[in-house]
Design an enzyme around this catalytic site. Structure first.
Site, PDB file in Angstrom:
ATOM      1  N   GLU A 252       7.391  52.303 -37.449  1.00  0.00           N
ATOM      2  CA  GLU A 252       8.463  52.092 -38.440  1.00  0.00           C
ATOM      3  C   GLU A 252       7.860  51.386 -39.670  1.00  0.00           C
ATOM      4  O   GLU A 252       7.014  50.503 -39.522  1.00  0.00           O
ATOM      5  CB  GLU A 252       9.520  51.179 -37.800  1.00  0.00           C
ATOM      6  CG  GLU A 252      10.650  50.736 -38.722  1.00  0.00           C
ATOM      7  CD  GLU A 252      11.507  49.617 -38.087  1.00  0.00           C
ATOM      8  OE1 GLU A 252      10.960  48.769 -37.335  1.00  0.00           O
ATOM      9  OE2 GLU A 252      12.713  49.592 -38.372  1.00  0.00           O
TER      10      GLU A 252
ATOM     11  N   LYS B 201      17.518  55.816 -39.759  1.00  0.00           N
ATOM     12  CA  LYS B 201      17.902  54.874 -38.701  1.00  0.00           C
ATOM     13  C   LYS B 201      19.416  54.694 -38.618  1.00  0.00           C
ATOM     14  O   LYS B 201      20.074  54.467 -39.640  1.00  0.00           O
ATOM     15  CB  LYS B 201      17.213  53.536 -38.962  1.00  0.00           C
ATOM     16  CG  LYS B 201      17.301  52.504 -37.850  1.00  0.00           C
ATOM     17  CD  LYS B 201      16.383  51.321 -38.193  1.00  0.00           C
ATOM     18  CE  LYS B 201      16.362  50.243 -37.140  1.00  0.00           C
ATOM     19  NZ  LYS B 201      15.397  49.162 -37.498  1.00  0.00           N
TER      20      LYS B 201
ATOM     21  N   ASN C  73      16.123  53.498 -43.757  1.00  0.00           N
ATOM     22  CA  ASN C  73      14.928  53.281 -42.941  1.00  0.00           C
ATOM     23  C   ASN C  73      14.654  54.635 -42.265  1.00  0.00           C
ATOM     24  O   ASN C  73      15.415  55.059 -41.395  1.00  0.00           O
ATOM     25  CB  ASN C  73      15.230  52.175 -41.915  1.00  0.00           C
ATOM     26  CG  ASN C  73      13.993  51.703 -41.192  1.00  0.00           C
ATOM     27  OD1 ASN C  73      13.020  52.429 -41.074  1.00  0.00           O
ATOM     28  ND2 ASN C  73      14.045  50.482 -40.688  1.00  0.00           N
TER      29      ASN C  73
ATOM     30  N   ASN D   3       9.143  47.650 -35.274  1.00  0.00           N
ATOM     31  CA  ASN D   3       8.620  46.326 -35.670  1.00  0.00           C
ATOM     32  C   ASN D   3       9.508  45.331 -34.956  1.00  0.00           C
ATOM     33  O   ASN D   3      10.695  45.189 -35.300  1.00  0.00           O
ATOM     34  CB  ASN D   3       8.814  46.064 -37.169  1.00  0.00           C
ATOM     35  CG  ASN D   3       7.813  46.762 -38.064  1.00  0.00           C
ATOM     36  OD1 ASN D   3       6.879  46.157 -38.579  1.00  0.00           O
ATOM     37  ND2 ASN D   3       8.044  48.056 -38.280  1.00  0.00           N
TER      38      ASN D   3
ATOM     39  N   GLU E 130      17.679  43.456 -42.486  1.00  0.00           N
ATOM     40  CA  GLU E 130      17.708  44.930 -42.541  1.00  0.00           C
ATOM     41  C   GLU E 130      19.066  45.443 -43.000  1.00  0.00           C
ATOM     42  O   GLU E 130      19.158  46.480 -43.650  1.00  0.00           O
ATOM     43  CB  GLU E 130      17.388  45.520 -41.161  1.00  0.00           C
ATOM     44  CG  GLU E 130      15.924  45.672 -40.887  1.00  0.00           C
ATOM     45  CD  GLU E 130      15.692  46.647 -39.738  1.00  0.00           C
ATOM     46  OE1 GLU E 130      15.930  47.844 -39.894  1.00  0.00           O
ATOM     47  OE2 GLU E 130      15.270  46.172 -38.670  1.00  0.00           O
TER      48      GLU E 130
ATOM     49  N   CYS F 129      13.081  51.925 -33.933  1.00  0.00           N
ATOM     50  CA  CYS F 129      13.126  50.538 -33.471  1.00  0.00           C
ATOM     51  C   CYS F 129      14.393  50.153 -32.718  1.00  0.00           C
ATOM     52  O   CYS F 129      14.532  50.470 -31.555  1.00  0.00           O
ATOM     53  CB  CYS F 129      12.860  49.578 -34.628  1.00  0.00           C
ATOM     54  SG  CYS F 129      12.455  47.934 -34.003  1.00  0.00           S
TER      55      CYS F 129
HETATM   56  N1  CDT Z   1      13.031  46.662 -36.766  1.00  0.00           N
HETATM   57  C1  CDT Z   1      13.939  46.396 -35.800  1.00  0.00           C
HETATM   58  O1  CDT Z   1      14.908  47.119 -35.631  1.00  0.00           O
HETATM   59  N2  CDT Z   1      13.711  45.311 -35.055  1.00  0.00           N
HETATM   60  C2  CDT Z   1      14.624  44.803 -34.071  1.00  0.00           C
HETATM   61  C3  CDT Z   1      14.462  43.329 -33.997  1.00  0.00           C
HETATM   62  C4  CDT Z   1      15.533  42.669 -33.247  1.00  0.00           C
HETATM   63  S1  CDT Z   1      16.984  42.444 -34.137  1.00  0.00           S
HETATM   64  C5  CDT Z   1      16.649  41.190 -35.237  1.00  0.00           C
HETATM   65  C6  CDT Z   1      14.394  45.399 -32.689  1.00  0.00           C
HETATM   66  O2  CDT Z   1      15.374  45.852 -32.076  1.00  0.00           O
HETATM   67  O3  CDT Z   1      13.269  45.376 -32.191  1.00  0.00           O
END
Ligand code: CDT
Length: 307
Positions: free
Chosen positions: A47, A124, A107, A194, A143, A169
């Site tokens: 991502e 996304k 995204n 990420n 985000e 993600c």
């Molecule tokens: N990039 C992304 O979606 N990361 C989220 C982080 C947790 S929510 C702050 C994930 O689900 O891994």
């Protein structure tokens, strides 16, 4: 007969905000060449693979962050990646921030076939984190400020001789993501991520990040009889430690390859698409065993309703 696809998961280590796009594209090309040398048909990048994970900073005037977004794909800066992939005859999947001509911010992840054509674009659906600045946090996860959630949902495309879906993600934590693709006969789901290890709303989850990452992708793969390729941007990026643990998961739910580092690292697996049917034609024969008539709450309501 088997339908084998050799898949590479090209994990990235940190990208700093001062790193140029040209530098990052060179890193991607280097991983792409490794994947080609190892016989991969397809290489999957994480991502937001072209930039640092910029939602960790809140910038009041969002247009000051436009330089993190792509307005065309390929662009003059990303064209060398497309050119090299086409020259080598290898496909790839790439996550990036997209700014549309209408000014919408997504995204996004694209799937590029071996001949260089973009066969699919996914935006996304589940956007995590917060909409507003939260100055008391050690770092932001804004985000929901930087990206509009897609209304297009989860598609499945014919590519690489298989039925391929994508998610990004946080989508991997929601069973609906896999099931919507499972109901379209998906055989391989590609997912960049990420994931900061420190989860500020509930730090007791920090130690469980790796467990939860594997748990959701292994169960999603098994319950839908599909391959899942999860690819991280890991390591300490701008002071924030992010999970690596990229993995390729079989339709059995077993992990067949996993990264060892949190840096740029290629892992790969020979994936037989016909393995999916062992599950989708038996235990998870949806047409025979599912009971959609008793699942109506799934689409009728969003949150919990007490009665
Ligand atoms: N990039 C992304 O979606 N990361 C989220 C982080 C947790 S929510 C702050 C994930 O689900 O891994």
């Amino acid at each position: 007969m088997t339908r084998m696809i050799t898949i590479g998961a090209a994990q990235l280590g940190p990208i700093n905000r001062t790193d140029s796009r040209e530098m990052v594209v060179q890193r991607l090309i280097s991983l792409l060449r490794q994947a080609h040398g190892a016989g991969c048909d397809l290489v999957v990048f994480p991502e937001l693979a072209l930039t640092t994970f910029f939602p960790r900073w809140f910038v009041e005037n969002i247009s000051e962050t436009d330089h993190y977004y792509e307005t065309e794909m390929p662009s003059p800066v990303t064209a060398p990646l497309f050119d090299e992939a086409k020259r080598l005859g290898i496909g790839f999947c790439l996550g990036y921030a997209e700014l549309t001509p209408e000014g919408e911010r997504f995204n996004t992840q694209i799937l590029v076939e071996k001949d260089g054509t973009v066969v699919a674009k996914y935006r996304k659906v589940h956007i995590p984190g917060h909409e507003h600045n939260e100055p008391d946090r050690a770092f932001q996860h804004a985000e929901r400020y930087y990206f509009t959630p897609s209304e297009e949902g989860f598609g499945v495309w014919k590519a690489f001789g298989a039925r391929v879906g994508m998610m990004i993600c946080n989508d991997r934590r929601w069973p609906e993501s896999y099931r919507v693709m499972g109901l379209q006969g998906v055989e391989m789901i590609l997912c960049g991520y990420n994931t900061p290890i420190h989860y500020i709303p509930d730090p007791s989850q920090d130690i469980l990040q790796g467990f939860h990452n594997a748990l959701v992708m292994q169960s999603g793969a098994y319950q839908n009889g599909t391959w899942v390729v999860g690819v991280a941007k890991g390591g300490v990026e701008e002071g924030v430690d992010s999970l690596g643990q990229s993995m390729i998961v079989a339709p059995s739910g077993q992990i067949v390859a996993q990264s060892l580092t949190t840096d740029d690292e290629l892992i790969m697996a020979h994936c037989d698409m016909d393995w999916c049917e062992r599950y989708t034609k038996t235990l998870f024969d949806f047409d025979r065993y599912r009971r959609p008539e008793v699942y109506t709450r799934i689409t009728a309501q969003r949150g919990v309703e007490l009665h």
